[in-house]
Design an enzyme around this catalytic site. Structure first.
Site, PDB file in Angstrom:
ATOM      1  N   ALA A   1       0.857  -1.121   0.065  1.00 16.98           N
ATOM      2  CA  ALA A   1      -0.012  -0.196   0.177  1.00 16.98           C
ATOM      3  C   ALA A   1       0.961   1.255  -0.079  1.00 16.98           C
ATOM      4  O   ALA A   1       1.991   1.302  -0.612  1.00 16.98           O
ATOM      5  CB  ALA A   1      -0.976   0.013   1.103  1.00 16.98           C
ATOM      6  N   SER A   2       0.438   2.326   0.760  1.00 17.70           N
ATOM      7  CA  SER A   2       0.965   3.735   0.600  1.00 17.70           C
ATOM      8  C   SER A   2       2.410   3.688   1.114  1.00 17.70           C
ATOM      9  O   SER A   2       3.006   4.552   1.311  1.00 17.70           O
ATOM     10  CB  SER A   2       0.214   4.612   0.900  1.00 17.70           C
ATOM     11  OG  SER A   2      -0.960   4.725   0.376  1.00 17.70           O
TER      12      SER A   2
END
Length: 624
Positions: free
Chosen positions: A329-330
């Site tokens: 993810a981020s």
């Protein structure tokens, strides 16, 4: 009637016949006596030493003596794996005339379950009958007393005191330490193939997982021997000589048991993983996978009931820190920002418009930002993109970069490769490429696939150890310290590791790009997505939150956790380090199906850092 004349005997002929027979008999006797004396000569003089040796072999036995297994300590000298004495009831099958009858009689004296008897019979079928085999382990004081009094009734049965592995912290360290358990047939065959079987003549256990397995040759030690004199019944009369076994080496780990306990407490009942590293050398400070299990269950042979209890949907037997595969993810946005800067897709002050979504020209599909109305009034630079975790910014840059550049660059941070951690239970996860997709799905790589990869999702998966190591490389501005659990042996020796190849540092065209990404991560904690969990911290942290979708949400629909099954809800991830100016700890936290990184993962990282800096406080600045 006529009378027959009497036969006249030939005494001379008879005498000659007798003489010949006597001579033959005498020669035969002489030959037999010669053979007898020859055999006596052979036995008593010529082969004297041979038969004397064989006689001693019947009278003198050489018994192997097991070495003490090496102990395991944490970085502060706290004992994590020790050896405790236990009493076992053991049997040498060849010394028992009627084994079934003997087992039935013993079961009248002490409790023997059907499963214990069945397992015992199974084990002796796979082993030599002259070798002692455990019938019942961990006898209590009463059982020891009863069998000691009645032992004379049961030839071949004996009470043996042995050292057995014990893990005082139970399930807190299982996935890092692993455990030892009984040697099985396959392992014995492997030892024989490697030429190490003789060193296990007196050993019943071997490392099965984790540190116990990886450093088996260091921990096991070298077998010794004891020459004893026995009587005609095989009972030991006395010890003639002793060759002391060499104990295994004690190991000192980089782990901090206090930090490990904080990780366990902070995760609570949630499934997930915590990894903490020392950025100075890659030493692992905490490695916890939840749920866990008590390794002591396996040391003496786990029951079917206990083992079945571990085969539940939460998968406690899986080491999530090294085998769990999650979309990063981020948390990888700082790395991707560096790549975009290096490839001159953007510059430090480049503004990308963020309306809350991204569209590929000519494609009727919107990749939505997590914030529907966009960020920073639609004007996002590289600092804001990381600080506020702007998806649109990274959709745009990923589309311009392409999957090949992204994959090649991120592979340098260890994604898609084994980290080199010193346990065997590890997966490389997936750093997708065009070739990978073609081989896996028989399909071409589409530009839309790259968009999801741009925010650490899509086909991209990583283990928590990989995520932590990737951040550690970023913190060290390209230098790759191999993650490891063992520091030194207790004797001060450096322990050889399986992976010895040093990976070259990542060289940037412009080293200043490291500082841009790190500064943006600092901003993310000061006033960005990770600011709330770290308010009031006594140290200066930096980090990046991440929220990974487990299932896709259709166009036009909104994510609603309440409408989804728990296993379909988002994973929360956080990576961080502190202090910002001189990092002393790197942390990666993954929490399964409990929501966003800022709400569930970052608070866990905060607890770890609070403990770490209370146990190892920052040096005070000199007074001016």
């Amino acid at each position: 009637m006529l009378k027959t004349r009497p036969t006249i005997r030939d005494h001379s002929a008879e005498a000659n016949l007798f003489a010949r027979r006597a001579f033959v008999g005498f020669v035969f006797v002489v030959i037999l006596i010669g053979i007898l004396f020859h055999n006596i000569y052979t036995l008593q003089i010529k082969e004297h030493q041979t038969y004397k040796t064989r006689s001693n072999e019947n009278r003198i036995k050489v018994l192997p003596v097991a070495p003490n297994r090496g102990l395991i300590y944490d970085r502060n000298g706290v004992l994590l794996a020790e050896n405790r004495p236990v009493y076992n009831l053991e049997v040498v099958p060849e010394q028992v005339e009627d084994l079934d009858a003997a087992l039935a009689e013993v079961s009248q004296l002490i409790e023997l379950t059907e499963s214990q008897i069945t397992e015992f019979k199974k084990e002796i079928r796979n082993k030599r009958r002259f070798k002692s085999q455990v019938l019942k382990g961990r006898l209590n004081e009463q059982e020891v007393a009863i069998m000691s009094v009645n032992q004379h009734k049961f030839p071949g049965f004996s009470i043996e005191a042995r050292l057995s592995r014990y893990y005082p912290y139970g399930d807190t360290l299982t996935h890092a330490l692993g455990y030892v358990s009984k040697l099985n047939k396959k392992e014995l065959e492997e030892l024989e193939a490697e030429g190490r079987a003789t060193n296990y003549r007196a050993t019943y256990d071997i490392g099965k997982l984790g540190i116990e397995k990886f450093y088996e040759q260091h921990l096991h030690g070298i077998v010794g021997s004891r020459r004893v004199e026995v009587n005609n019944r095989g009972r030991i009369i006395r010890t003639l000589s002793m060759e002391t076994p060499t104990p295994g080496r004690d190991l000192v780990l980089t782990l901090d048991i206090g930090l490990q306990q904080i990780a366990q407490h902070a995760l609570g009942d949630n499934r997930g993983a915590v990894v903490a590293l020392d950025p100075k050398d890659g030493g692992i400070l905490a490695l916890y996978s939840n749920p866990s299990y008590d390794p002591n269950l396996f040391v003496h042979g786990i029951s079917s009931k206990d083992y079945k209890a571990l085969l539940n949907p939460d998968l406690p037997l899986i080491n999530r820190t090294t085998q769990g595969r999650y979309a990063p993810a981020s948390t990888v946005k700082p790395h991707l920002a560096i790549l975009a800067l290096e490839e001159e897709i953007v510059e430090e002050d480049t503004i990308i418009y963020d309306p809350g979504f991204f569209e590929i020209p000519g494609v009727d599909h919107r990749w939505r930002d997590w914030q529907a109305w966009g960020h920073a009034k639609g004007k996002v630079d590289v600092y804001t993109a990381i600080e506020l975790s702007c998806d649109t910014y990274f959709y745009t840059t990923a589309y311009k970069l392409g999957i090949t550049k992204i994959s090649d660059f991120m592979s340098q941070f260890g994604f898609g490769e084994l980290s080199g951690i010193d346990i065997y239970e590890e997966t490389s996860a997936i750093m997708p490429t065009t070739q990978w997709k073609r081989e896996r799905f028989k399909e071409s790589w589409w530009p839309g696939d790259t968009i999801s990869v741009g925010i650490g999702q899509g086909y991209w998966t990583a283990t928590p150890v990989q995520i932590a190591n990737a951040l550690n490389i970023l913190v060290n501005k390209g230098k790759n310290y191999q993650p490891h659990l063992v520091q030194v042996s207790k004797q001060g020796e450096i322990i050889e590791r399986l992976y010895t190849e040093e990976k070259p540092p990542i060289e940037l065209n412009n080293p200043y790009h490291w500082d841009i990404a790190l500064t943006a991560m600092h901003n993310a904690v000061l006033e960005g997505t990770a600011s709330t969990p770290f308010k009031g911290a006594d140290y200066d942290p930096a980090g990046k939150t991440g929220t990974a979708q487990v299932v896709s949400i259709a166009q036009g629909e909104k994510y609603d956790a309440k409408k989804l099954k728990e296993k379909h809800r988002d994973n929360g991830i956080y990576v961080g380090f502190a202090p910002f100016s001189d990092p002393r700890i790197v942390v990666a936290v993954v929490v399964e199906n409990q929501g966003g990184g800022s709400t569930v993962a970052a608070p866990i990282a905060r607890q770890l850092m609070d403990y770490y800096f209370s146990a190892y406080p920052l040096p005070k600045e000199p007074e001016s």
